[in-house]
Design a protein around this motif. Structure first.
Motif, mmCIF file in Angstrom:
data_model
loop_
_atom_site.group_PDB
_atom_site.id
_atom_site.type_symbol
_atom_site.label_atom_id
_atom_site.label_comp_id
_atom_site.label_asym_id
_atom_site.label_seq_id
_atom_site.Cartn_x
_atom_site.Cartn_y
_atom_site.Cartn_z
ATOM 1 N N GLU A 1 64.109 49.471 -13.434
ATOM 2 C CA GLU A 1 64.602 49.532 -14.808
ATOM 3 C C GLU A 1 65.807 48.626 -14.993
ATOM 4 O O GLU A 1 66.485 48.265 -14.037
ATOM 5 N N THR A 2 66.027 48.251 -16.242
ATOM 6 C CA THR A 2 67.214 47.493 -16.603
ATOM 7 C C THR A 2 67.551 47.792 -18.056
ATOM 8 O O THR A 2 66.699 48.221 -18.835
ATOM 9 N N GLN A 3 68.788 47.560 -18.401
ATOM 10 C CA GLN A 3 69.267 47.784 -19.760
ATOM 11 C C GLN A 3 69.326 46.435 -20.470
ATOM 12 O O GLN A 3 69.804 45.449 -19.918
ATOM 13 N N PHE A 4 68.810 46.387 -21.692
ATOM 14 C CA PHE A 4 68.929 45.188 -22.526
ATOM 15 C C PHE A 4 69.349 45.649 -23.908
ATOM 16 O O PHE A 4 68.595 46.357 -24.584
ATOM 17 N N ILE A 5 70.546 45.270 -24.304
ATOM 18 C CA ILE A 5 71.194 45.734 -25.519
ATOM 19 C C ILE A 5 71.258 47.261 -25.417
ATOM 20 O O ILE A 5 71.932 47.764 -24.547
ATOM 21 N N ASP A 6 70.567 47.998 -26.245
ATOM 22 C CA ASP A 6 70.587 49.461 -26.163
ATOM 23 C C ASP A 6 69.236 50.024 -25.747
ATOM 24 O O ASP A 6 68.930 51.184 -26.019
ATOM 25 N N VAL A 7 68.436 49.207 -25.089
ATOM 26 C CA VAL A 7 67.080 49.606 -24.733
ATOM 27 C C VAL A 7 66.934 49.623 -23.214
ATOM 28 O O VAL A 7 67.355 48.688 -22.528
ATOM 29 N N PRO B 1 72.228 38.449 -18.831
ATOM 30 C CA PRO B 1 73.326 38.832 -19.732
ATOM 31 C C PRO B 1 73.558 37.808 -20.840
ATOM 32 O O PRO B 1 73.897 38.172 -21.964
ATOM 33 N N GLU B 2 73.330 36.527 -20.530
ATOM 34 C CA GLU B 2 73.513 35.484 -21.536
ATOM 35 C C GLU B 2 72.518 35.644 -22.684
ATOM 36 O O GLU B 2 72.833 35.369 -23.840
ATOM 37 N N THR B 3 71.304 36.096 -22.366
ATOM 38 C CA THR B 3 70.293 36.321 -23.399
ATOM 39 C C THR B 3 70.720 37.477 -24.290
ATOM 40 O O THR B 3 70.592 37.410 -25.521
ATOM 41 N N GLU B 4 71.242 38.529 -23.688
ATOM 42 C CA GLU B 4 71.730 39.666 -24.469
ATOM 43 C C GLU B 4 72.875 39.246 -25.383
ATOM 44 O O GLU B 4 72.923 39.627 -26.556
ATOM 45 N N VAL C 1 71.378 37.292 -28.327
ATOM 46 C CA VAL C 1 70.715 38.185 -29.279
ATOM 47 C C VAL C 1 71.759 38.938 -30.104
ATOM 48 O O VAL C 1 71.620 39.069 -31.327
ATOM 49 N N ASN C 2 72.810 39.432 -29.462
ATOM 50 C CA ASN C 2 73.881 40.116 -30.197
ATOM 51 C C ASN C 2 74.535 39.190 -31.217
ATOM 52 O O ASN C 2 74.850 39.600 -32.334
#
Length: 115
Positions: A82-88, A101-104, A107-108
Motif C-alpha cells: 500500500e501507499t498513500q497518494f494525496i488522501d487516498v 511525491p513530486e507527482t502528488e 496534483v495538489n
C-alpha cells in the motif's frame, strides 16, 4: 528463526539494528514502524505504552520476510502492499508504479489552481 522471545518491542529493536546496517537510523526507524503499523495496526506510541505485546510465530515470520525484502532494496510500498497518494490509500505491487511525491505535489498544485 530463533529469537529469545516473541515480544514485538524486542523484535522491533533487533530489526531496527539490522536495517540500520543498510539504511540510515531515521529511515530504518520509519520503515520498521511502517511495517508494524501496516501489519499489526500498532503505532510506535502504542508499542511504547504496551511493550509486552507478543507476536505469533506466523506474525514473526511475516515481519522477518518483510525486513529481508527491505534489505534486498524492495521498496517499502511493495512490501506493505500500500501507499498513500494525496488522501487516498492505494494498493500496489511490483506491477504498479509507486506514485512519486513530486507527482502528488503537482496534483495538489493543479487542484489549488482549479479552485
Amino acid at each position: 528463526m530463533n529469537w529469545k522471545n516473541n515480544l514485538l518491542f524486542d523484535l522491533r529493536n533487533i530489526y531496527l539494528e539490522t536495517l540500520s546496517r543498510t539504511y540510515s537510523q531515521g529511515e530504518s526507524k520509519q520503515m520498521i514502524d511502517t511495517l508494524i503499523k501496516s501489519f499489526f495496526d500498532i503505532s510506535h506510541i502504542q508499542l511504547a505504552l504496551k511493550p509486552e505485546y507478543r507476536l505469533t510465530e506466523s506474525e514473526m515470520l511475516k515481519l522477518h520476510v518483510a525486513v529481508k525484502k527491505l534489505l534486498n532494496h524492495v521498496p517499502l510500498q511493495y512490501v506493505t502492499g500500500e501507499t498513500q497518494f494525496i488522501d487516498v490509500e492505494l494498493s500496489v505491487n511490483e506491477s504498479v508504479l509507486i506514485p512519486r511525491p513530486e507527482t502528488e505535489e503537482l496534483v495538489n498544485h493543479i487542484i489549488i489552481k482549479e479552485k
